[in-house]
Design an enzyme around this catalytic site. Structure first.
Site, PDB file in Angstrom:
ATOM      1  N   ASP A 148       0.794  -1.228   0.000  1.00 53.40           N
ATOM      2  CA  ASP A 148       0.000   0.000   0.000  1.00 53.40           C
ATOM      3  C   ASP A 148       0.831   1.285   0.000  1.00 53.40           C
ATOM      4  O   ASP A 148       1.709   1.463   0.855  1.00 53.40           O
ATOM      5  CB  ASP A 148      -0.874   0.055   1.256  1.00 53.40           C
ATOM      6  CG  ASP A 148      -1.727  -1.175   1.436  1.00 53.40           C
ATOM      7  OD1 ASP A 148      -1.758  -2.030   0.544  1.00 53.40           O
ATOM      8  OD2 ASP A 148      -2.365  -1.279   2.502  1.00 53.40           O
ATOM      9  N   GLU A 323     -10.512  -1.716   3.828  1.00 55.23           N
ATOM     10  CA  GLU A 323      -9.175  -1.230   4.177  1.00 55.23           C
ATOM     11  C   GLU A 323      -8.918   0.131   3.532  1.00 55.23           C
ATOM     12  O   GLU A 323      -9.680   0.592   2.680  1.00 55.23           O
ATOM     13  CB  GLU A 323      -8.104  -2.210   3.690  1.00 55.23           C
ATOM     14  CG  GLU A 323      -8.141  -3.577   4.340  1.00 55.23           C
ATOM     15  CD  GLU A 323      -6.987  -4.449   3.890  1.00 55.23           C
ATOM     16  OE1 GLU A 323      -6.316  -5.007   4.764  1.00 55.23           O
ATOM     17  OE2 GLU A 323      -6.752  -4.568   2.670  1.00 55.23           O
TER      18      GLU A 323
END
Length: 579
Positions: A148, A323
């Site tokens: 990420d 998320e």
């Protein structure tokens, strides 16, 4: 219980001594200075890096640095047993010139090849592999694993990109924050590790913001990072809490707040804080992912947080964990269908549950009053920001110039991210994209366009595709676009003008054998006619955009040689180098 194969090897390193030969072994249930028999190796002039040999198929061992009775560092590392795939550096500089310390390898068989293959030197390029699939104009880590993007911000002409990082191997683990910078969103400079694991745990995703009013007390203009610390429990699972760190040098170095953590809960999957200053309420807002919902908080000072509301029950896709959230306002420009001037967008990345399996980015459009987000759409409506397989963890830069909303995504999929055919590094980020809003019928959607910096990176026209290029395709109606190479590998893209769909077939794109989930065809709605496509090709990826921003599709490809031909039925292609 006596250990047969799982042992510790401990080596004394001081300010000036060799990393080879590594001699003695010790057997112990746990590592302490007293429990480990030690051998002092032959001193030599110190080298900054201890190069650890990695074998990806090996189980994880542990590498530890200890001084006296203090554990200074501990990481999980797949130390080579039968062969070496690549090397990763253990930076010894933080431990040198401060007395004797030990580097200990735990849970690795005594006859493993790693003990004879370790090297200590100052060569930052030691054993570097220039892999054929490494992109030329997309951001990648030099070594190790990346997932990420997080903590992104723009300040004083520089774009700062932080990301989830494993320095000790090219598979997920040992989460740090690493840091890269750019002045043009295309060419990136490695700025090293920004945040390393500590007593609270490893560094999961989060965000950065500039505290222009010194609300937190760290100084006017301090850069504040908020991140999730994740620590395993003895009973399984993780304890996740939100922590902050601050930088007074523009994001180059961070100091962790001694009052951490600043936000805790008993919930599982309590993570990925994204904060922003909300002028409407003259306070900070925070959106946080918790299981399959988003929680919204407010704070006057980034330290004391009040829960305001929750969003998600029954809305959108719930086939996986929610998320990496984001929440921001976008202007509505020149709309003939509405007098509305702006709308709020809540970004919700989900894994699994994507439209073609695995991870993807969904979003919701609505209103936000600083306390509660209200979605425009009916609960059953799901909207995807990108319709490819390889677009996840999309978040935006704080403080982008001209009030732009600029985002970057992780260009992979959790179904196969650990298995893609690269070794020394894994994963790239998408090109930067700017977001807007458009209306189709009664629904508002997010438009996605390559950031203006990509137009500035456009080079000379060329006659045939190259391994790194941009292709403009002007369409007359329905069209088929085929990228191919001399090996017969190809990617076929199809625009159906009547059905208003765009598809990309990568089933014959090259190496697809590493995962059953990889060969596929992805299909996107186009929300109207496509008149022009922009295709960005870069060694292992194809990103396709409707030039008006109403469709985006990102897919990885791994051809055995670059695609060097293009055939267009129903349109005309113009090819540009990317410089």
């Amino acid at each position: 219980m006596k250990r047969n194969m799982n042992v510790f090897k401990c080596f004394i390193l001081s300010a000036a001594l060799t990393a080879l030969p590594f001699g003695s072994r010790c057997e112990a249930q746990g590592l302490t200075p007293q429990a480990c028999e030690q051998t002092i190796v032959t001193p030599k002039p110190a080298g900054r890096y201890l190069w650890l040999p990695i074998q990806e198929s090996a189980p994880e061992g542990k590498v530890q640095v200890i001084r006296q009775d203090a554990l200074l560092m501990e990481q999980n590392v797949r130390m080579a047993r039968e062969h070496v795939d690549y090397y990763v550096p253990l930076d010894l500089r933080p431990y040198q010139n401060q007395g004797t310390y030990k580097v200990c390898v735990q849970n690795v068989p005594t006859g493993s090849i790693c003990f004879s293959k370790m090297v200590q030197n100052d060569d930052v390029n030691y054993a570097f592999i220039n892999e054929r699939y490494r992109p030329l104009y997309h951001h990648t880590p030099r070594r190790g694993w990346m997932n990420d993007p997080n903590g992104m911000f723009y300040k004083d002409g520089t774009w700062h990109l932080f990301y989830q990082y494993n320095p000790y191997g090219s598979m997920w683990g040992n989460m740090h924050w690493a840091h890269s910078t750019s002045t043009d969103l295309v060419h990136w400079n490695d700025a090293g590790v920004a945040l390393a694991p500590d007593a609270w745990g490893t560094m999961f995703s989060g965000s950065c913001a500039v505290d222009e009013n010194n609300t937190a007390g760290f100084g006017r203009g301090a850069v504040i990072a908020m991140y999730t610390s994740s620590r395993p429990t003895p009973f399984g699972g993780d304890v996740q809490a939100q922590c902050i760190a601050y930088s007074t040098d523009g994001g180059k170095t961070f100091i962790k707040y001694d009052g951490n953590p600043v936000l805790c809960a008993e919930d599982k999957d309590f993570r990925d804080p994204n904060m922003f200053w909300n002028k409407d309420i003259n306070a900070w807002n925070l959106i946080l992912a918790v299981g399959q919902e988003m929680r919204i908080y407010s704070s006057p000072n980034l330290k004391d947080w009040k829960e305001e509301s929750r969003f998600g029950l029954g809305y959108g896709n719930h086939d996986g964990v929610w998320e990496c959230p984001d929440l921001f306002k976008l202007p509505i420009v020149n709309s003939k269908l509405s007098n509305r001037k702006s709308a709020w967008v809540l970004v919700c990345n989900i894994n699994p549950g994507g439209p073609f399996g695995g991870s993807a980015t969904q979003y919701f459009v609505g209103d936000f009053d600083g306390h509660k987000f209200t979605c425009d759409s009916e609960p059953q409506v799901t909207k995807w920001m990108d319709w490819g397989k390889d677009h996840y963890a999309t978040v935006s830069f704080w403080g982008a110039p001209q009030n732009r909303r600029t985002v970057i995504a992780w260009m992979s999929n959790w179904q196969y991210a650990n298995d893609v055919p690269t070794k020394q590094y894994r994963s790239a980020n998408s090109i930067a994209r700017d977001l807007g809003l458009f209306q189709d019928g009664s629904e508002w959607y997010v438009s996605v366009k390559p950031s203006p910096e990509m137009l500035a990176a456009r080079g000379n026209k060329v006659k045939a595709p190259t391994e790194a290029c941009e292709i403009i395709v002007d369409l007359k109606g329905s069209a088929t676009i085929t990228l191919a190479n001399a090996k017969g590998e190809q990617v076929v893209m199809t625009y159906d003008d009547a059905a208003r769909t765009f598809a990309m077939d990568r089933t014959a794109s090259g190496n697809v054998s590493f995962s059953e989930a990889f060969p596929c065809t992805t299909v996107a709605p186009t929300h109207g006619r496509i008149k022009q496509l922009r295709l960005f090709i870069d060694r292992c990826s194809i990103e396709a955009f409707d030039a008006d921003g109403k469709m985006a599709m990102t897919n990885l490809v791994f051809p055995s040689e670059p695609y060097n031909s293009i055939k267009v039925k129903g349109g005309k292609a113009t090819i540009y180098e990317v410089k």
